[in-house]
Design a protein around this motif. Structure first.
Motif, PDB file in Angstrom:
ATOM      1  N   ARG A  48     -16.065-109.425   0.168  1.00  0.00           N
ATOM      2  CA  ARG A  48     -17.425-109.208  -0.332  1.00  0.00           C
ATOM      3  C   ARG A  48     -17.573-107.891  -1.097  1.00  0.00           C
ATOM      4  N   TYR A  49     -16.752-106.881  -0.763  1.00  0.00           N
ATOM      5  CA  TYR A  49     -16.892-105.561  -1.378  1.00  0.00           C
ATOM      6  C   TYR A  49     -15.515-105.001  -1.722  1.00  0.00           C
ATOM      7  N   VAL A  50     -15.482-104.237  -2.823  1.00  0.00           N
ATOM      8  CA  VAL A  50     -14.253-103.552  -3.228  1.00  0.00           C
ATOM      9  C   VAL A  50     -14.567-102.060  -3.391  1.00  0.00           C
TER      10      VAL A  50
ATOM     11  N   THR B  39     -21.719-102.726  -8.903  1.00  0.00           N
ATOM     12  CA  THR B  39     -20.509-102.155  -9.501  1.00  0.00           C
ATOM     13  C   THR B  39     -20.860-100.900 -10.294  1.00  0.00           C
ATOM     14  N   ARG B  40     -20.070 -99.876 -10.112  1.00  0.00           N
ATOM     15  CA  ARG B  40     -20.274 -98.632 -10.848  1.00  0.00           C
ATOM     16  C   ARG B  40     -20.091 -98.878 -12.353  1.00  0.00           C
ATOM     17  N   LYS B  41     -20.941 -98.255 -13.130  1.00  0.00           N
ATOM     18  CA  LYS B  41     -20.856 -98.406 -14.584  1.00  0.00           C
ATOM     19  C   LYS B  41     -19.486 -97.950 -15.075  1.00  0.00           C
ATOM     20  N   GLY B  42     -18.881 -98.770 -15.899  1.00  0.00           N
ATOM     21  CA  GLY B  42     -17.551 -98.489 -16.412  1.00  0.00           C
ATOM     22  C   GLY B  42     -16.432 -99.087 -15.580  1.00  0.00           C
TER      23      GLY B  42
ATOM     24  N   PRO C 233     -17.078-109.568  -6.397  1.00  0.00           N
ATOM     25  CA  PRO C 233     -17.386-108.453  -5.506  1.00  0.00           C
ATOM     26  C   PRO C 233     -17.625-107.157  -6.281  1.00  0.00           C
ATOM     27  N   PRO C 234     -18.622-106.357  -5.873  1.00  0.00           N
ATOM     28  CA  PRO C 234     -18.881-105.097  -6.564  1.00  0.00           C
ATOM     29  C   PRO C 234     -17.779-104.073  -6.301  1.00  0.00           C
ATOM     30  N   VAL C 235     -17.492-103.286  -7.324  1.00  0.00           N
ATOM     31  CA  VAL C 235     -16.513-102.196  -7.240  1.00  0.00           C
ATOM     32  C   VAL C 235     -17.300-100.893  -7.319  1.00  0.00           C
ATOM     33  N   PHE C 236     -17.162-100.032  -6.338  1.00  0.00           N
ATOM     34  CA  PHE C 236     -18.017 -98.841  -6.276  1.00  0.00           C
ATOM     35  C   PHE C 236     -17.255 -97.677  -5.655  1.00  0.00           C
ATOM     36  N   THR C 237     -17.729 -96.471  -5.921  1.00  0.00           N
ATOM     37  CA  THR C 237     -17.105 -95.254  -5.397  1.00  0.00           C
ATOM     38  C   THR C 237     -18.052 -94.451  -4.517  1.00  0.00           C
ATOM     39  N   THR C 238     -19.337 -94.808  -4.557  1.00  0.00           N
ATOM     40  CA  THR C 238     -20.375 -94.102  -3.815  1.00  0.00           C
ATOM     41  C   THR C 238     -21.393 -95.127  -3.322  1.00  0.00           C
TER      42      THR C 238
END
Length: 307
Positions: A239-241, A101-104, A114-119
């Motif tokens: 599994r992913y966001v 997950t992206r910080k913040g 599930p991890p939240v990410f932009t990159t």
């Protein structure tokens, strides 16, 4: 006696020379994998492998195929009005990167969710195109993406997709993965856990019924979520966001980062929209997207290959 001895020596020398030449010829035949008459293959010596070069005709056919593919892509670039031929993405990584997950972007108790990410973390100079909802169903867009061979990922909402499930089946048949964007595109943090779960699991069921597979990726509408959203997504098999770092429209780009730059592994968002909502068509949007990323040296890769 001396003469006889000299003749025997000459005969011996001639015989040795002949045997040496024969040995060279034999080794040459073995190395080439052919018998001396050129008709029967010779088994390679123990511990050696015969070269497996394809026949010249196969090479010619392969080269001709590559040339035809490139010519077709160049023709498609002209047909769709692009400035450059899109770059071919590198092979997917042998080991997919670890997604966190992206910080913040964490929720209070994010462990196991599930991890939240932009990159996507990668050294490859690639970006990922993702397209949301399903309002516009432009046949020209399908043709354009097929002819240019540009990968993308779709996140669908049933209230829009149900107008024409067949359109998105054609998309799937072209290799596009269809993912979850809820049934009715609500603001999820305003709903209870149970209602959020119905929105997410309900769309999982629709995609499985219509397209044969439950998605592993989910994007919350508007990019808004809370802990209940991620708990519900996990319960539904997500599994992913993935969110996004840039958004592309027909007439502009918008950026999450302050420096307004594209980075390696960035996820780019767009929408299924046409002239009713934009000052142009989906092919117009793709043209703007591809012209920029290609000019900056980025190839477009398939998001699912990195997850």
């Amino acid at each position: 006696m001396r003469v006889v001895v000299q003749n025997d020596k000459s005969r011996v020398n001639r015989t040795a020379h002949f045997r040496g030449a024969l040995a060279v010829l034999t080794l040459t035949a073995l190395a080439s994998g052919c018998a001396q008459d050129g008709s029967t293959p010779v088994r390679p010596a123990a511990g050696q492998e015969r070269l497996k070069a394809p026949p010249a005709r196969a090479l010619d056919h392969y080269a001709t195929g590559l040339g035809a593919t490139h010519r077709a892509r160049v023709a498609a670039v002209g047909r769709w009005g692009l400035k450059r031929v899109p770059l071919t993405p590198p092979a997917p990584p042998a080991t997919t990167p670890r997604i966190t997950t992206r910080k913040g972007f964490e929720v209070d108790d994010h462990a196991g969710l599930p991890p939240v990410f932009t990159t996507v973390p990668t050294r490859q100079k690639v970006v990922f195109l993702t397209i949301d909802d399903g309002a516009e169903k432009d046949p020209a867009f399908l043709r354009m993406m097929s002819e240019l061979k540009v990968p993308y990922t779709a996140f669908l909402s049933d209230y829009l997709v149900k107008e024409d499930y067949g359109y998105f089946k054609k998309m799937q048949d072209r290799g596009v993965v269809l993912n979850n964007h809820t049934l009715r595109h609500p603001y999820l943090p305003g709903l209870s856990y149970g209602r959020q779960k119905r929105e997410i699991c309900g769309m999982q069921n629709v995609i499985e019924k219509r397209y044969g597979k439950r998605p592993a990726l989910f994007r919350p509408p508007f990019g808004n979520y809370n802990e209940d959203t991620l708990r519900a997504a996990r319960a539904c098999g997500i599994r992913y966001v993935p969110l996004w770092n840039e958004e592309v429209f027909v007439d502009r780009w918008e950026y999450r980062e302050w420096d307004r730059r594209i980075r390696r592994g960035d996820i780019v968002l767009s929408h299924f929209r046409g002239r009713d909502d934009w000052k142009g068509t989906m092919p117009d949007m793709i043209r703007r997207f591809l012209d920029k990323v290609t000019a900056e040296g980025y190839a477009v890769a398939r998001l699912e290959d990195y997850l």
